[in-house]
Design a protein around this motif. Structure first.
Motif, PDB file in Angstrom:
ATOM      1  N   THR A   1       0.848  -1.191   0.000  1.00 28.61           N
ATOM      2  CA  THR A   1       0.000   0.000   0.000  1.00 28.61           C
ATOM      3  C   THR A   1       0.882   1.239   0.000  1.00 28.61           C
ATOM      4  O   THR A   1       1.906   1.281   0.677  1.00 28.61           O
ATOM      5  CB  THR A   1      -0.908  -0.012   1.246  1.00 28.61           C
ATOM      6  OG1 THR A   1      -1.865  -1.081   1.102  1.00 28.61           O
ATOM      7  CG2 THR A   1      -1.649   1.296   1.424  1.00 28.61           C
TER       8      THR A   1
ATOM      9  N   THR B   1       1.286   5.330   0.820  1.00 28.26           N
ATOM     10  CA  THR B   1       0.728   6.299   1.762  1.00 28.26           C
ATOM     11  C   THR B   1       1.352   7.662   1.518  1.00 28.26           C
ATOM     12  O   THR B   1       2.573   7.771   1.336  1.00 28.26           O
ATOM     13  CB  THR B   1       1.012   5.861   3.210  1.00 28.26           C
ATOM     14  OG1 THR B   1       0.482   4.546   3.418  1.00 28.26           O
ATOM     15  CG2 THR B   1       0.373   6.818   4.206  1.00 28.26           C
TER      16      THR B   1
ATOM     17  N   LYS C   1       0.067  15.149   5.254  1.00 29.80           N
ATOM     18  CA  LYS C   1      -1.160  14.859   5.987  1.00 29.80           C
ATOM     19  C   LYS C   1      -2.263  15.829   5.562  1.00 29.80           C
ATOM     20  O   LYS C   1      -1.998  16.986   5.250  1.00 29.80           O
ATOM     21  CB  LYS C   1      -0.913  14.961   7.489  1.00 29.80           C
ATOM     22  CG  LYS C   1       0.106  13.949   8.015  1.00 29.80           C
ATOM     23  CD  LYS C   1       0.340  14.113   9.503  1.00 29.80           C
ATOM     24  CE  LYS C   1       1.352  13.094  10.010  1.00 29.80           C
ATOM     25  NZ  LYS C   1       1.581  13.212  11.466  1.00 29.80           N
TER      26      LYS C   1
ATOM     27  N   TYR D   1      -8.061   5.145   1.152  1.00 28.16           N
ATOM     28  CA  TYR D   1      -8.243   5.208   2.601  1.00 28.16           C
ATOM     29  C   TYR D   1      -7.921   6.620   3.092  1.00 28.16           C
ATOM     30  O   TYR D   1      -6.749   6.972   3.280  1.00 28.16           O
ATOM     31  CB  TYR D   1      -7.341   4.190   3.308  1.00 28.16           C
ATOM     32  CG  TYR D   1      -7.965   2.832   3.478  1.00 28.16           C
ATOM     33  CD1 TYR D   1      -8.601   2.480   4.666  1.00 28.16           C
ATOM     34  CD2 TYR D   1      -7.918   1.895   2.456  1.00 28.16           C
ATOM     35  CE1 TYR D   1      -9.165   1.220   4.839  1.00 28.16           C
ATOM     36  CE2 TYR D   1      -8.482   0.639   2.622  1.00 28.16           C
ATOM     37  CZ  TYR D   1      -9.101   0.304   3.815  1.00 28.16           C
ATOM     38  OH  TYR D   1      -9.666  -0.945   3.982  1.00 28.16           O
TER      39      TYR D   1
ATOM     40  N   ASN E   1      -6.092   7.296   6.414  1.00 25.83           N
ATOM     41  CA  ASN E   1      -5.673   5.910   6.652  1.00 25.83           C
ATOM     42  C   ASN E   1      -6.732   5.081   7.376  1.00 25.83           C
ATOM     43  O   ASN E   1      -6.422   4.028   7.931  1.00 25.83           O
ATOM     44  CB  ASN E   1      -4.361   5.851   7.454  1.00 25.83           C
ATOM     45  CG  ASN E   1      -3.149   6.202   6.610  1.00 25.83           C
ATOM     46  OD1 ASN E   1      -3.194   6.137   5.390  1.00 25.83           O
ATOM     47  ND2 ASN E   1      -2.069   6.590   7.262  1.00 25.83           N
ATOM     48  N   ARG E   2      -8.001   5.533   7.355  1.00 26.53           N
ATOM     49  CA  ARG E   2      -9.040   4.865   8.148  1.00 26.53           C
ATOM     50  C   ARG E   2     -10.366   4.695   7.422  1.00 26.53           C
ATOM     51  O   ARG E   2     -11.083   3.741   7.688  1.00 26.53           O
ATOM     52  CB  ARG E   2      -9.328   5.671   9.425  1.00 26.53           C
ATOM     53  CG  ARG E   2      -8.207   5.716  10.436  1.00 26.53           C
ATOM     54  CD  ARG E   2      -8.549   6.725  11.518  1.00 26.53           C
ATOM     55  NE  ARG E   2      -7.580   6.708  12.604  1.00 26.53           N
ATOM     56  CZ  ARG E   2      -6.429   7.361  12.580  1.00 26.53           C
ATOM     57  NH1 ARG E   2      -6.119   8.095  11.513  1.00 26.53           N
ATOM     58  NH2 ARG E   2      -5.596   7.292  13.603  1.00 26.53           N
TER      59      ARG E   2
ATOM     60  N   GLU F   1     -12.543   4.271   4.139  1.00 23.33           N
ATOM     61  CA  GLU F   1     -12.302   3.788   2.777  1.00 23.33           C
ATOM     62  C   GLU F   1     -13.439   4.100   1.805  1.00 23.33           C
ATOM     63  O   GLU F   1     -14.603   3.807   2.049  1.00 23.33           O
ATOM     64  CB  GLU F   1     -12.091   2.267   2.775  1.00 23.33           C
ATOM     65  CG  GLU F   1     -11.751   1.741   1.374  1.00 23.33           C
ATOM     66  CD  GLU F   1     -11.625   0.232   1.307  1.00 23.33           C
ATOM     67  OE1 GLU F   1     -11.184  -0.278   0.265  1.00 23.33           O
ATOM     68  OE2 GLU F   1     -11.981  -0.444   2.302  1.00 23.33           O
TER      69      GLU F   1
ATOM     70  N   GLU G   1      -4.205  13.645   8.787  1.00 25.69           N
ATOM     71  CA  GLU G   1      -3.513  12.368   8.676  1.00 25.69           C
ATOM     72  C   GLU G   1      -3.246  12.083   7.198  1.00 25.69           C
ATOM     73  O   GLU G   1      -3.902  12.650   6.317  1.00 25.69           O
ATOM     74  CB  GLU G   1      -4.363  11.242   9.267  1.00 25.69           C
ATOM     75  CG  GLU G   1      -4.531  11.275  10.784  1.00 25.69           C
ATOM     76  CD  GLU G   1      -3.343  10.678  11.526  1.00 25.69           C
ATOM     77  OE1 GLU G   1      -2.189  10.977  11.144  1.00 25.69           O
ATOM     78  OE2 GLU G   1      -3.566   9.906  12.468  1.00 25.69           O
TER      79      GLU G   1
ATOM     80  N   PHE H   1      -3.325   9.838   3.619  1.00 22.51           N
ATOM     81  CA  PHE H   1      -4.261   8.861   3.045  1.00 22.51           C
ATOM     82  C   PHE H   1      -3.456   7.853   2.244  1.00 22.51           C
ATOM     83  O   PHE H   1      -2.293   8.089   1.900  1.00 22.51           O
ATOM     84  CB  PHE H   1      -5.374   9.518   2.224  1.00 22.51           C
ATOM     85  CG  PHE H   1      -4.965  10.157   0.920  1.00 22.51           C
ATOM     86  CD1 PHE H   1      -4.700   9.398  -0.208  1.00 22.51           C
ATOM     87  CD2 PHE H   1      -4.889  11.543   0.814  1.00 22.51           C
ATOM     88  CE1 PHE H   1      -4.343   9.981  -1.413  1.00 22.51           C
ATOM     89  CE2 PHE H   1      -4.537  12.144  -0.387  1.00 22.51           C
ATOM     90  CZ  PHE H   1      -4.260  11.361  -1.501  1.00 22.51           C
ATOM     91  N   ASN H   2      -4.061   6.708   1.973  1.00 26.54           N
ATOM     92  CA  ASN H   2      -3.328   5.677   1.234  1.00 26.54           C
ATOM     93  C   ASN H   2      -4.164   5.085   0.115  1.00 26.54           C
ATOM     94  O   ASN H   2      -5.393   5.195   0.096  1.00 26.54           O
ATOM     95  CB  ASN H   2      -2.795   4.593   2.178  1.00 26.54           C
ATOM     96  CG  ASN H   2      -3.871   3.714   2.772  1.00 26.54           C
ATOM     97  OD1 ASN H   2      -4.607   3.061   2.055  1.00 26.54           O
ATOM     98  ND2 ASN H   2      -3.959   3.671   4.097  1.00 26.54           N
TER      99      ASN H   2
ATOM    100  N   GLN I   1      -4.721   1.439  -1.462  1.00 28.62           N
ATOM    101  CA  GLN I   1      -4.564   0.081  -0.943  1.00 28.62           C
ATOM    102  C   GLN I   1      -4.046  -0.898  -1.994  1.00 28.62           C
ATOM    103  O   GLN I   1      -4.447  -0.853  -3.161  1.00 28.62           O
ATOM    104  CB  GLN I   1      -5.918  -0.399  -0.425  1.00 28.62           C
ATOM    105  CG  GLN I   1      -5.937  -1.797   0.149  1.00 28.62           C
ATOM    106  CD  GLN I   1      -7.357  -2.287   0.347  1.00 28.62           C
ATOM    107  OE1 GLN I   1      -8.226  -2.054  -0.481  1.00 28.62           O
ATOM    108  NE2 GLN I   1      -7.596  -2.973   1.454  1.00 28.62           N
TER     109      GLN I   1
END
Length: 253
Positions: A83, A85, A89, A118, A121-122, A124, A221, A223-224, A226
């Motif tokens: 993944t 990232t 942020k 994501y 990162n949480r 989706e 934060e 984001f990524n 996946q």
């Protein structure tokens, strides 16, 4: 007689309205607004505007971590393991990206062109091949994964380029870490609104039988994108920081 009365009425009506308008005062909200910044739009809806942060323009993945196994070729980044990232942020943000699921279809359901955006990162937004592909509705393309199905299925055929434009409103927590405002997402899939300010019920649940929940985290934060085992390709990734909490106070009505 009818025409004469109509003409007379019209003649009297105009000065009356003008006099009424002349005696009215312009209504004002009473809010002191900050002057909006000037932003130059891109040449097309896909092109980044002047205030955008460009994360991938086709040459390298230097704005991301974890892309060592991804292939960057001909302006396209293709997942090959791991993944990726963002190094930067984001909180309230507008995200634009284009993706392409493999033209050669292998598998079905969640096994076709599966990836995900994501946020923080949480949270989706599902990326996958949902073209003539049956799967659970709240896990198809354009869904807030395992929470809310898209309003419609706007997926293009496998191998075709597709776009996501996402407006994400980050959640807010109080000083005790209690959620006071949930995250919300608006998603346009290929220009079609598929989520409109939908609240998220917490972080995306990754384990079977477990519902997502909110745990306190910073306002910004990374984001990524996946890696889910499928060679999904990406191009033209850019974001805009959104200033949603501007501190204005609305007077009483």
């Amino acid at each position: 007689m009818f025409r004469r009365r109509s003409t007379l009425a019209a003649g009297l009506c105009v000065p009356l309205l003008a006099a009424t308008a002349a005696g009215m005062q312009e209504w004002k909200s009473g809010i002191v607004w900050k002057e909006p910044a000037v932003v130059t739009p891109g040449e097309t809806a896909a092109d980044p505007p002047s205030d955008a942060i460009v994360l991938f323009a086709g040459t390298d993945l230097s704005a991301f971590r974890g892309g060592e196994k991804w292939e960057v070729k001909h302006g396209v980044a293709t997942a090959g393991g791991g993944t990726i990232t963002t190094k930067q942020k984001f909180g309230d943000v507008q995200v634009h990206l284009e993706f392409r699921t493999p033209a050669e279809v292998e598998g079905s359901g969640q096994g076709r062109g599966n990836s995900g955006l994501y946020l923080m990162n949480r949270y989706e937004v599902q990326i996958m091949d949902s073209f003539e592909n049956s799967t659970t509705y709240d896990s198809q393309a354009g869904s807030l994964y395992k929470q809310t199905p898209p309003l419609v299925n706007a997926c293009r055929p496998p191998g075709a380029w597709q776009t996501y434009d996402v407006l994400f409103e980050a959640p807010r927590f109080d000083e005790n870490g209690t959620i006071v405002r949930p995250a919300r997402a608006t998603v346009f899939h290929n220009g079609v609104a598929v989520q409109v300010r939908r609240p998220l019920r917490g972080a995306t649940a990754r384990l079977q039988g477990r519902r997502g929940q909110y745990l306190p985290h910073p306002l910004k934060e990374p984001f990524n994108l996946q890696w889910h085992g499928d060679k999904v390709s990406f191009r033209n990734i850019w974001v805009r920081d959104l200033e949603l909490d501007r501190g204005e106070t609305y007077p009483d009505a």
